[in-house]
Design an enzyme around this catalytic site. Structure first.
Site, PDB file in Angstrom:
ATOM      1  N   GLY A 152       0.810  -1.211   0.000  1.00 46.30           N
ATOM      2  CA  GLY A 152       0.000   0.000   0.000  1.00 46.30           C
ATOM      3  C   GLY A 152       0.840   1.257   0.000  1.00 46.30           C
ATOM      4  O   GLY A 152       1.911   1.326  -0.638  1.00 46.30           O
ATOM      5  N   ASP A 174       2.615   2.555   2.322  1.00 44.58           N
ATOM      6  CA  ASP A 174       3.928   2.407   2.959  1.00 44.58           C
ATOM      7  C   ASP A 174       4.963   1.863   1.963  1.00 44.58           C
ATOM      8  O   ASP A 174       6.107   2.320   1.942  1.00 44.58           O
ATOM      9  CB  ASP A 174       3.810   1.482   4.172  1.00 44.58           C
ATOM     10  CG  ASP A 174       4.914   1.721   5.199  1.00 44.58           C
ATOM     11  OD1 ASP A 174       5.296   2.899   5.400  1.00 44.58           O
ATOM     12  OD2 ASP A 174       5.395   0.739   5.793  1.00 44.58           O
TER      13      ASP A 174
HETATM   14  P1  ADP Z   1      -3.464   0.728   6.088  1.00 41.76           P
HETATM   15  O1  ADP Z   1      -2.657  -0.507   6.330  1.00 41.76           O
HETATM   16  O2  ADP Z   1      -3.222   1.795   7.150  1.00 41.76           O
HETATM   17  O3  ADP Z   1      -4.907   0.452   5.857  1.00 41.76           O
HETATM   18  P2  ADP Z   1      -2.941   1.041   3.196  1.00 41.76           P
HETATM   19  O4  ADP Z   1      -1.661   1.468   2.582  1.00 41.76           O
HETATM   20  O5  ADP Z   1      -3.397  -0.343   2.957  1.00 41.76           O
HETATM   21  O6  ADP Z   1      -2.805   1.381   4.771  1.00 41.76           O
HETATM   22  O7  ADP Z   1      -4.104   2.008   2.724  1.00 41.76           O
HETATM   23  C1  ADP Z   1      -4.307   3.310   3.215  1.00 41.76           C
HETATM   24  C2  ADP Z   1      -4.838   4.187   2.098  1.00 41.76           C
HETATM   25  O8  ADP Z   1      -3.739   4.607   1.293  1.00 41.76           O
HETATM   26  C3  ADP Z   1      -5.813   3.517   1.145  1.00 41.76           C
HETATM   27  O9  ADP Z   1      -6.852   4.441   0.825  1.00 41.76           O
HETATM   28  C4  ADP Z   1      -4.965   3.249  -0.093  1.00 41.76           C
HETATM   29  O10 ADP Z   1      -5.737   3.229  -1.281  1.00 41.76           O
HETATM   30  C5  ADP Z   1      -4.071   4.465  -0.077  1.00 41.76           C
HETATM   31  N1  ADP Z   1      -2.831   4.433  -0.869  1.00 41.76           N
HETATM   32  C6  ADP Z   1      -2.154   3.374  -1.389  1.00 41.76           C
HETATM   33  N2  ADP Z   1      -1.062   3.812  -2.057  1.00 41.76           N
HETATM   34  C7  ADP Z   1      -1.045   5.169  -1.957  1.00 41.76           C
HETATM   35  C8  ADP Z   1      -0.200   6.215  -2.459  1.00 41.76           C
HETATM   36  N3  ADP Z   1       0.875   5.937  -3.179  1.00 41.76           N
HETATM   37  N4  ADP Z   1      -0.522   7.508  -2.159  1.00 41.76           N
HETATM   38  C9  ADP Z   1      -1.604   7.808  -1.416  1.00 41.76           C
HETATM   39  N5  ADP Z   1      -2.445   6.876  -0.920  1.00 41.76           N
HETATM   40  C10 ADP Z   1      -2.170   5.576  -1.195  1.00 41.76           C
END
Ligand code: ADP
Length: 180
Positions: free
Chosen positions: A38, A40
């Site tokens: 995601g 991170d």
């Molecule tokens: P968590 O484990 O806290 O749920 P995720 O990364 O799975 O974190 O998702 C958190 C949000 O970040 C979701 O809405 C996802 O679509 C979004 N997301 C994923 N990649 C990016 C990015 N490159 N920039 C911004 N938001 C993102």
């Protein structure tokens, strides 16, 4: 869309947070700070391998809190810091999830301001693989940002939510409109 609270503009944008120009960008980390998928994963790829080394040196972060590191390769794009915020995994809502999500946002805002950032960009913490319901998460995120603005931070002037899909942007927009 954007709205001003005291001296701070809260702005919603659609897109990849690693492309946002802000003094600090926030990533949705896990408590082991081990990097992940995601947002991170995207932030670690953009900042390069030194980011994981810095995370290893810190060791971990409590859920509902955040830690700050340098931004490494993201510094070339004008980003000074990465803030690693640890939101809760959704377990049905009666395990303190709302308070923990609040804490992840408020600690991140505090870290940004104490490190003299004038702008900070957030993703939607916990609403991806951690499954926090978006309709409940968005008002918490927006309310923490507006509350922090009302406390008249010393340095922070812009809080950006960089949202990755139209649905998330729509729900955050409604929350920002409803915030008083
Ligand atoms: P968590 O484990 O806290 O749920 P995720 O990364 O799975 O974190 O998702 C958190 C949000 O970040 C979701 O809405 C996802 O679509 C979004 N997301 C994923 N990649 C990016 C990015 N490159 N920039 C911004 N938001 C993102």
């Amino acid at each position: 869309m954007e709205r001003r609270f005291a001296d701070v503009v809260i702005e919603l944008a659609l897109g990849d947070i690693t492309r946002v120009q802000a003094d600090a960008i926030v990533t949705a980390a896990n408590s082991g700070l081990r990097g992940g998928g995601g947002v991170d994963g995207a932030v670690h790829r953009a900042a390069g391998p030194q980011l994981l080394k810095a995370c290893r040196a810190i060791g971990g972060c409590d859920t509902g809190s955040a830690v700050i590191t340098q931004a490494y390769e993201l510094e070339e794009r004008g980003v000074a810091y990465v803030i690693h915020a640890v939101g809760p995994v959704w377990r049905g809502g009666s395990s303190g999830e709302a308070e923990l999500l609040k804490g992840a946002y408020s600690k991140s805002l505090e870290l940004a301001d104490t490190h003299e950032c004038t702008s900070v960009a957030f993703p939607s913490i916990s609403t991806g693989v951690y499954h926090f319901p978006l309709e409940q998460a968005a008002p918490i995120a927006v309310h923490e940002a507006a509350t922090f603005a009302g406390q008249r931070p010393k340095h922070l002037k812009r809080i950006i939510f960089s949202l990755f899909d139209e649905k998330t942007l729509g729900v955050f927009s409604s929350a920002l409109e409803a915030e008083r």
